[in-house]
Design a protein around this motif. Structure first.
Motif, PDB file in Angstrom:
ATOM      1  N   TYR A   1      -9.259   3.644 -12.492  1.00 52.60           N
ATOM      2  CA  TYR A   1      -9.289   3.331 -11.058  1.00 52.60           C
ATOM      3  C   TYR A   1     -10.692   2.928 -10.614  1.00 52.60           C
ATOM      4  O   TYR A   1     -10.855   1.993  -9.818  1.00 52.60           O
ATOM      5  CB  TYR A   1      -8.819   4.531 -10.235  1.00 52.60           C
TER       6      TYR A   1
ATOM      7  N   ILE B   1       0.602   6.633  -6.900  1.00 56.28           N
ATOM      8  CA  ILE B   1      -0.554   7.496  -7.157  1.00 56.28           C
ATOM      9  C   ILE B   1      -0.124   8.959  -7.143  1.00 56.28           C
ATOM     10  O   ILE B   1      -0.474   9.746  -8.039  1.00 56.28           O
ATOM     11  CB  ILE B   1      -1.659   7.262  -6.104  1.00 56.28           C
TER      12      ILE B   1
ATOM     13  N   GLY C   1      -7.988   9.631  -2.515  1.00 53.56           N
ATOM     14  CA  GLY C   1      -6.691  10.306  -2.422  1.00 53.56           C
ATOM     15  C   GLY C   1      -6.333  11.016  -3.714  1.00 53.56           C
ATOM     16  O   GLY C   1      -5.839  12.149  -3.697  1.00 53.56           O
ATOM     17  N   PHE C   2      -6.595  10.368  -4.838  1.00 51.80           N
ATOM     18  CA  PHE C   2      -6.325  10.955  -6.152  1.00 51.80           C
ATOM     19  C   PHE C   2      -7.158  12.216  -6.363  1.00 51.80           C
ATOM     20  O   PHE C   2      -6.650  13.252  -6.821  1.00 51.80           O
ATOM     21  CB  PHE C   2      -6.632   9.915  -7.240  1.00 51.80           C
TER      22      PHE C   2
ATOM     23  N   ILE D   1      -0.941   9.470   0.808  1.00 49.06           N
ATOM     24  CA  ILE D   1      -0.973  10.009  -0.551  1.00 49.06           C
ATOM     25  C   ILE D   1      -0.639  11.495  -0.554  1.00 49.06           C
ATOM     26  O   ILE D   1       0.171  11.966  -1.357  1.00 49.06           O
ATOM     27  CB  ILE D   1      -2.352   9.769  -1.197  1.00 49.06           C
TER      28      ILE D   1
ATOM     29  N   TYR E   1       1.935   1.775  -3.536  1.00 51.34           N
ATOM     30  CA  TYR E   1       0.830   2.211  -4.402  1.00 51.34           C
ATOM     31  C   TYR E   1       0.474   3.674  -4.161  1.00 51.34           C
ATOM     32  O   TYR E   1       0.174   4.416  -5.106  1.00 51.34           O
ATOM     33  CB  TYR E   1      -0.402   1.327  -4.182  1.00 51.34           C
ATOM     34  N   THR E   2       0.510   4.116  -2.914  1.00 53.70           N
ATOM     35  CA  THR E   2       0.216   5.530  -2.637  1.00 53.70           C
ATOM     36  C   THR E   2       1.302   6.432  -3.209  1.00 53.70           C
ATOM     37  O   THR E   2       1.008   7.517  -3.730  1.00 53.70           O
ATOM     38  CB  THR E   2       0.084   5.788  -1.124  1.00 53.70           C
TER      39      THR E   2
ATOM     40  N   PHE F   1       0.821  -1.207   0.000  1.00 53.43           N
ATOM     41  CA  PHE F   1       0.000   0.000   0.000  1.00 53.43           C
ATOM     42  C   PHE F   1       0.856   1.258   0.000  1.00 53.43           C
ATOM     43  O   PHE F   1       0.536   2.241  -0.669  1.00 53.43           O
ATOM     44  CB  PHE F   1      -0.945   0.013   1.204  1.00 53.43           C
TER      45      PHE F   1
ATOM     46  N   THR G   1     -10.067   4.080  -1.385  1.00 54.75           N
ATOM     47  CA  THR G   1      -9.157   4.995  -0.697  1.00 54.75           C
ATOM     48  C   THR G   1      -8.222   5.680  -1.682  1.00 54.75           C
ATOM     49  O   THR G   1      -7.982   6.894  -1.600  1.00 54.75           O
ATOM     50  CB  THR G   1      -8.327   4.234   0.359  1.00 54.75           C
ATOM     51  N   LEU G   2      -7.695   4.916  -2.634  1.00 56.27           N
ATOM     52  CA  LEU G   2      -6.788   5.486  -3.635  1.00 56.27           C
ATOM     53  C   LEU G   2      -7.497   6.501  -4.525  1.00 56.27           C
ATOM     54  O   LEU G   2      -6.921   7.537  -4.879  1.00 56.27           O
ATOM     55  CB  LEU G   2      -6.175   4.367  -4.486  1.00 56.27           C
TER      56      LEU G   2
ATOM     57  N   MET H   1      -9.049   0.363  -3.363  1.00 60.79           N
ATOM     58  CA  MET H   1      -9.139   1.256  -4.517  1.00 60.79           C
ATOM     59  C   MET H   1      -9.999   2.484  -4.214  1.00 60.79           C
ATOM     60  O   MET H   1      -9.765   3.556  -4.765  1.00 60.79           O
ATOM     61  CB  MET H   1      -9.705   0.508  -5.730  1.00 60.79           C
TER      62      MET H   1
ATOM     63  N   GLY I   1      -4.502   6.137   4.679  1.00 59.26           N
ATOM     64  CA  GLY I   1      -4.219   6.069   3.252  1.00 59.26           C
ATOM     65  C   GLY I   1      -4.196   7.440   2.601  1.00 59.26           C
ATOM     66  O   GLY I   1      -3.300   7.757   1.816  1.00 59.26           O
TER      67      GLY I   1
END
Length: 207
Positions: free
Chosen positions: A76, A55, A114-115, A156, A51-52, A48, A110-111, A108, A152
């Motif tokens: 995403y 991102i 964050g994005f 990010i 991945y952050t 994770f 959370t991502l 995903m 998360g």
């Protein structure tokens, strides 16, 4: 096909992706077959983190291109939808009610939040508004019950500011910043899942 952005920050993105996939696999094997083994799950936390980082790096590379931002966001969201049923089966071992489906959301979500947080920060270009956006994101991941939650989004956002200042600070300051980011992540995430101080200390030692 999602583009791979590399060399901008002197990092081999493909290698990071391989490490993330390997550690994520270890994490999921522990969850499914080894009774939630502490050390295997702890190794899985690296996935994770990577991945952050990716991102944040990807967003910085495409932040001035609306079409690419839209393209990545759609990808995403598609991945989040496709992975949700598998995530629910792995976590709850059943899909017999809507309550089970919406009990927790996969990482995903959370991502994506964050994005979108980075997108709004970049668009607003205002410190006060950015803080408000981040706080709203905290509430959003909390109520969405998405995996990693507030920790998360913190990760990010921290990586975003780290990469934005990468060429402006010394190597020593970059190292200090990264250590601080990891401490924040460990505290916010692990304090919510571990029941003993010894487990928390072990987690710090691993990082």
């Amino acid at each position: 096909m999602i583009e791979i952005y590399k060399n901008k920050f002197e990092v081999d993105v493909f290698l990071l992706q391989i490490i993330a996939l390997a550690t994520m696999l270890i994490d999921h094997i522990a969850l499914a077959f080894f009774d939630d083994n502490f050390w295997m799950r702890s190794v899985g936390r690296f996935a994770f983190v990577i991945y952050t980082f990716l991102i944040a790096q990807t967003f910085i590379c495409i932040k001035n291109n609306e079409s690419k931002i839209t393209k990545h966001l759609k990808f995403y969201m598609l991945l989040a939808i496709l992975s949700e049923l598998g995530y629910d089966l792995m976590m709850q071992h059943k899909l017999d009610t809507w309550e089970v489906v919406f009990l927790n959301q996969n990482v995903m979500i959370t991502l994506i939040i964050g994005f979108l947080t980075l997108y709004l920060i970049n668009e607003l270009q205002n410190k006060l508004y950015s803080i408000l956006v981040i706080i709203c994101s905290f509430y959003l991941v909390y109520f969405a019950k998405s995996d990693y939650g507030i920790s998360g989004v913190i990760l990010i956002v921290c990586f975003y500011y780290y990469l934005n200042s990468y060429t402006k600070i010394s190597a020593l300051k970059r190292l200090f910043f990264l250590i601080s980011i990891m401490i924040l992540f460990v505290v916010f995430y692990h304090l919510t899942i571990f029941n003993s101080i010894s487990d928390l200390i072990a987690s710090f030692a691993l990082y």
